[in-house]
Design a protein around this motif. Sequence first.
Motif, mmCIF file in Angstrom:
data_model
loop_
_atom_site.group_PDB
_atom_site.id
_atom_site.type_symbol
_atom_site.label_atom_id
_atom_site.label_comp_id
_atom_site.label_asym_id
_atom_site.label_seq_id
_atom_site.Cartn_x
_atom_site.Cartn_y
_atom_site.Cartn_z
ATOM 1 N N ILE A 263 0.834 -1.203 0.000
ATOM 2 C CA ILE A 263 0.000 0.000 0.000
ATOM 3 C C ILE A 263 0.868 1.253 0.000
ATOM 4 O O ILE A 263 0.561 2.242 -0.682
ATOM 5 C CB ILE A 263 -0.954 -0.012 1.214
ATOM 6 C CG1 ILE A 263 -1.938 -1.168 1.081
ATOM 7 C CG2 ILE A 263 -1.706 1.313 1.325
ATOM 8 C CD1 ILE A 263 -2.734 -1.439 2.319
ATOM 9 N N ALA A 264 1.972 1.229 0.750
ATOM 10 C CA ALA A 264 2.880 2.377 0.777
ATOM 11 C C ALA A 264 3.470 2.629 -0.615
ATOM 12 O O ALA A 264 3.568 3.783 -1.062
ATOM 13 C CB ALA A 264 3.992 2.136 1.799
ATOM 14 N N LEU A 265 3.859 1.560 -1.309
ATOM 15 C CA LEU A 265 4.414 1.708 -2.654
ATOM 16 C C LEU A 265 3.384 2.288 -3.617
ATOM 17 O O LEU A 265 3.689 3.193 -4.414
ATOM 18 C CB LEU A 265 4.912 0.355 -3.176
ATOM 19 C CG LEU A 265 6.184 -0.191 -2.523
ATOM 20 C CD1 LEU A 265 6.463 -1.611 -3.002
ATOM 21 C CD2 LEU A 265 7.373 0.721 -2.830
ATOM 22 N N LEU A 266 2.151 1.776 -3.544
ATOM 23 C CA LEU A 266 1.079 2.287 -4.405
ATOM 24 C C LEU A 266 0.806 3.764 -4.125
ATOM 25 O O LEU A 266 0.601 4.557 -5.051
ATOM 26 C CB LEU A 266 -0.199 1.468 -4.202
ATOM 27 C CG LEU A 266 -0.178 0.027 -4.713
ATOM 28 C CD1 LEU A 266 -1.464 -0.693 -4.318
ATOM 29 C CD2 LEU A 266 0.001 -0.001 -6.224
ATOM 30 N N THR A 267 0.822 4.130 -2.848
ATOM 31 C CA THR A 267 0.579 5.526 -2.472
ATOM 32 C C THR A 267 1.683 6.425 -3.014
ATOM 33 O O THR A 267 1.423 7.524 -3.523
ATOM 34 C CB THR A 267 0.490 5.666 -0.945
ATOM 35 O OG1 THR A 267 -0.517 4.777 -0.442
ATOM 36 C CG2 THR A 267 0.135 7.091 -0.547
ATOM 37 N N ALA A 268 2.930 5.976 -2.911
ATOM 38 C CA ALA A 268 4.063 6.762 -3.427
ATOM 39 C C ALA A 268 3.937 6.976 -4.934
ATOM 40 O O ALA A 268 4.199 8.074 -5.449
ATOM 41 C CB ALA A 268 5.373 6.063 -3.089
#
Length: 389
Positions: free
Chosen positions: A163-168
Amino acid sequence: MNHKVYILAIASFVVGTVELILGGILDLIASSFQVSIAKAGYLISIFSLVYAISAPVLLNITAKFERKKVYLWALFIFLLSNIVALASTGYSMLMVSRILAAMSGSFIIVLSTTMASRLVKPEYQGRALGIVFMGISASLVLGIPIGIFIGNAFGWREVFILIALLTAIIMVIVAISMERLEPAPVVPIKQQLNALRNTKMLSIHIATFFVLAGHLTLYAYFTPFLQETFGLSSGMVTLVYGIFGLAAVAGGGFGGVLSDKLGAPTAVIGIIGAFFLSMVALPFAVKLPFILFLIVMTVWSALSWAVSPAQNNLIIQSAKDNPDVLISTNVAISHLGIAAGSYVGGIIINGHSSLFNGWVGSILVLLGLLATVIAVTRPSISTNSIQSK
C-alpha cells in the motif's frame, strides 16, 4: 471525460483497501502482538470512528489552501501511516498508524469527490463521481482477498509495504499530471452550520443515514444469512461475496451515469426506490432457485453503491457555492449509518432469524427514501440564502 478523474479513482481505491484490508489479516495481527481477535478488531473500529469525524475538520482547516497541494499532503500522511504500520513494534503503535490512515484517508476520499466534480463540465459531474466511487467499491472486491493472500503468503507487514508503494506512485502521478486547483470561496463556520440546518441538506444527510443503516442491517450479517437460508459452504460464501463486489463496482459507475442522464434528483429517487424494492425482495428470494436469488442479490448490490455518486452529485448541485464541507459531513453521516445498521442487525440476529434483518433493513431504507423525497422537493441553497438564516 478528464483522465485525471481516473487518478483520483485509483487513489480512492487504495484508501478504500486500507479501510477493509484488516478484516482478512486480523488473526495474523492478533498472533503477532499476542492480543485477542476482539482487541485486534478494535483497529477496525477506531478507523471507522476517526474516519467519520476527520474530513469535516480537516476541510475547514485547509479551506484556504490550493487543492493539489492539500491532496499531496494528505497522500503523504497516508503514506506515513502505512510506514508506521509496517514498522510497528507493538499494538499501540499500530493503533496510531490506523488513526493517521483514517484521518488522511477520509480527507483523500472527500477531496477526490470534490476535485473530480470540478475537473469536468457540469454535465459530466455525476459520471466523474461515479468513476471515483467505482474505485472505492473496487476495494470492496479486492481489499480483503488481497490482505488474506499477501498476509498468508508473506506476512501482514508486507500488506502495508504494498500500500505504501502504491501511495508513493500515486503521489508522483498527481504531482506530475494534476494541475493546480484553487479552493472554492471560503464559507465561515457559522454559515456552514446554517447550511447543515437547511431542510434540503438535513434531509439528504438523514437519507444517507437511513439508507446505509438499512443496508448494513443485512449486509453486515450476510454470511449467516446465506448459511441459514442456503447452507452454503465457506467457499461458496466467498464466491457470493465476489459476485456482490463486482456488482458493486458496476453500480458505482451506473449511479454516476444515471445522475447525468436523468438529473441528480430523479436519479436519487429512482435508485433508492429500486434499492428499497430489492431489499424487500431478498428475504423472499431465498425461496427461489439459487441462481435467481443471485440475480436479485446482484441488483441489490449494484444499487447499494449506485446511491453515493448520485447523492453526492445532488449535494454539489444543491449547494454550488461550497459543497466540500457538506460532502464531508455526508461521508461522516454514512459511517454513523454503517455503525447503527451493524448494531441494529446484531440485535435482530441474536433473537430472530436472519430473514428479519432484511425486512427491518427495508423499513430503514424506506425512511431514507421518504427523506430523499423531502430533499428533492426543497429549493437549492446558496451562500445568500444561508446568510439570511
